[in-house]
Scaffold this motif. Structure first.
Motif, PDB file in Angstrom:
ATOM      1  N   SER A   7       0.835  -1.201   0.000  1.00 22.40           N
ATOM      2  CA  SER A   7       0.000   0.000   0.000  1.00 22.40           C
ATOM      3  C   SER A   7       0.869   1.251   0.000  1.00 22.40           C
ATOM      4  N   SER A   8       0.291   2.316  -0.525  1.00 24.33           N
ATOM      5  CA  SER A   8       0.962   3.613  -0.459  1.00 24.33           C
ATOM      6  C   SER A   8       0.625   4.241   0.886  1.00 24.33           C
ATOM      7  N   GLY A   9       1.591   4.930   1.452  1.00 28.40           N
ATOM      8  CA  GLY A   9       1.369   5.571   2.740  1.00 28.40           C
ATOM      9  C   GLY A   9       0.464   6.785   2.620  1.00 28.40           C
ATOM     10  N   HIS A  10      -0.228   7.073   3.698  1.00 28.03           N
ATOM     11  CA  HIS A  10      -1.105   8.234   3.793  1.00 28.03           C
ATOM     12  C   HIS A  10      -2.339   8.072   2.896  1.00 28.03           C
ATOM     13  N   ALA A  11      -3.013   9.173   2.593  1.00 33.13           N
ATOM     14  CA  ALA A  11      -4.255   9.108   1.809  1.00 33.13           C
ATOM     15  C   ALA A  11      -4.355  10.337   0.924  1.00 33.13           C
ATOM     16  N   THR A  13      -6.413  12.703   0.904  1.00 29.15           N
ATOM     17  CA  THR A  13      -6.645  13.949   1.650  1.00 29.15           C
ATOM     18  C   THR A  13      -5.864  14.009   2.967  1.00 29.15           C
ATOM     19  N   VAL A  14      -5.171  12.945   3.342  1.00 29.87           N
ATOM     20  CA  VAL A  14      -4.313  12.936   4.530  1.00 29.87           C
ATOM     21  C   VAL A  14      -2.884  12.843   3.997  1.00 29.87           C
ATOM     22  N   ARG A  15      -2.360  14.002   3.626  1.00 29.98           N
ATOM     23  CA  ARG A  15      -1.094  14.063   2.897  1.00 29.98           C
ATOM     24  C   ARG A  15       0.104  13.778   3.796  1.00 29.98           C
ATOM     25  N   GLY A  16       1.179  13.341   3.157  1.00 27.57           N
ATOM     26  CA  GLY A  16       2.427  13.088   3.866  1.00 27.57           C
ATOM     27  C   GLY A  16       3.411  14.214   3.608  1.00 27.57           C
ATOM     28  N   ALA A  17       4.675  13.857   3.551  1.00 27.73           N
ATOM     29  CA  ALA A  17       5.759  14.826   3.379  1.00 27.73           C
ATOM     30  C   ALA A  17       5.782  15.396   1.962  1.00 27.73           C
ATOM     31  N   SER A  18       6.287  16.632   1.846  1.00 27.93           N
ATOM     32  CA  SER A  18       6.453  17.217   0.518  1.00 27.93           C
ATOM     33  C   SER A  18       7.694  18.093   0.516  1.00 27.93           C
ATOM     34  N   GLY A  19       8.220  18.275  -0.676  1.00 21.21           N
ATOM     35  CA  GLY A  19       9.429  19.070  -0.869  1.00 21.21           C
ATOM     36  C   GLY A  19       9.725  19.043  -2.360  1.00 21.21           C
ATOM     37  N   TYR A  20      10.863  18.483  -2.729  1.00 17.76           N
ATOM     38  CA  TYR A  20      11.171  18.300  -4.146  1.00 17.76           C
ATOM     39  C   TYR A  20      10.276  17.221  -4.743  1.00 17.76           C
ATOM     40  N   LEU A  21       9.755  16.362  -3.881  1.00 19.50           N
ATOM     41  CA  LEU A  21       8.807  15.310  -4.267  1.00 19.50           C
ATOM     42  C   LEU A  21       7.611  15.397  -3.338  1.00 19.50           C
ATOM     43  N   GLU A  23       5.137  12.990  -1.235  1.00 18.01           N
ATOM     44  CA  GLU A  23       5.101  11.602  -0.751  1.00 18.01           C
ATOM     45  C   GLU A  23       3.934  10.795  -1.290  1.00 18.01           C
ATOM     46  N   VAL A  24       2.736  11.320  -1.198  1.00 18.95           N
ATOM     47  CA  VAL A  24       1.557  10.559  -1.624  1.00 18.95           C
ATOM     48  C   VAL A  24       1.613  10.274  -3.126  1.00 18.95           C
ATOM     49  N   ASP A  50      -5.396   4.592  -0.263  1.00 20.05           N
ATOM     50  CA  ASP A  50      -6.544   5.089   0.499  1.00 20.05           C
ATOM     51  C   ASP A  50      -7.013   6.419  -0.096  1.00 20.05           C
ATOM     52  N   ASP A  51      -8.206   6.387  -0.682  1.00 20.65           N
ATOM     53  CA  ASP A  51      -8.784   7.592  -1.277  1.00 20.65           C
ATOM     54  C   ASP A  51      -9.908   8.186  -0.425  1.00 20.65           C
TER      55      ASP A  51
END
Length: 186
Positions: A7-11, A13-21, A23-24, A50-51
């Motif tokens: 599975s991919s982490g997070h969802a 609408t429940v976002r994970g880390a961001s920056g140059y990329l 995460e979700v 998870d959508d």
């Protein structure tokens, strides 16, 4: 035949880390590609994104429920890390001591595929995914989204990274693609 749930982490609408990329977005690219390679290696794979969840608690519960509803040998959650802008690297988190060796192998394989630091296997007893799944589980932190070197290495070596994950999880090697030999005209 080995069976996996990835599975991919997070969802959505429940976002994970961001920056140059992001995460979700990136985890949702890695999961189907790794699954494709695992199927080529004669493994059975279930994938999940998870959508629906609106909170972090619902997200963890939804992912764990999906994993526990499937027949499988191993649970895998794909994430991207943040927080070490200078060094970055890859690491694989595990809960039960029986998963330490696999976590270390996967971390090393990703590190070599991307050419980034191997932060290794890290035991975590506080993560809902690792604690909640009924089968052995690992949580892959592919690279750091806020480290430019990691993001560039990931983008350049995406396919190589996904192959490394699939080969390490399955313990099998993918067939090398053979390029047709060009005949020289005389």
């Amino acid at each position: 035949m080995e069976e996996f749930v990835i599975s991919s982490g997070h969802a959505r609408t429940v976002r994970g880390a961001s920056g140059y990329l992001d995460e979700v977005n990136e985890a949702r690219k890695v999961v189907p590609k790794v699954a494709e390679y695992l199927k080529e290696l004669d493994c059975k794979v279930h994938t999940f994104n998870d959508d629906a969840s609106k909170t972090q608690r619902d997200n963890i519960n939804t992912i764990v429920k999906y994993h526990n509803s499937k027949s499988r040998d191993l649970d895998v959650s794909v994430h991207f890390n943040a927080g070490t802008k200078e060094t970055g690297g890859t690491e694989v988190l595990y809960y039960g001591d029986g998963n330490k060796a696999l976590a270390a192998k996967v971390s090393k394989a990703i590190s070599e595929a991307l050419g980034i630091k191997d932060r290794g296997a890290k035991k975590r007893t506080d993560l809902g995914f690792l604690k909640g799944t009924a089968k052995p589980a690992i949580l892959i932190e592919v690279c750091f989204v806020d480290t430019k070197y990691n993001a560039d290495a990931y983008k350049k070596n995406f396919d190589k990274c996904c192959k490394a994950i699939a080969e390490t999880l399955s313990g099998k090697k993918l067939k090398e693609e053979t390029k047709p030999v060009e005949k020289k005209s005389v």
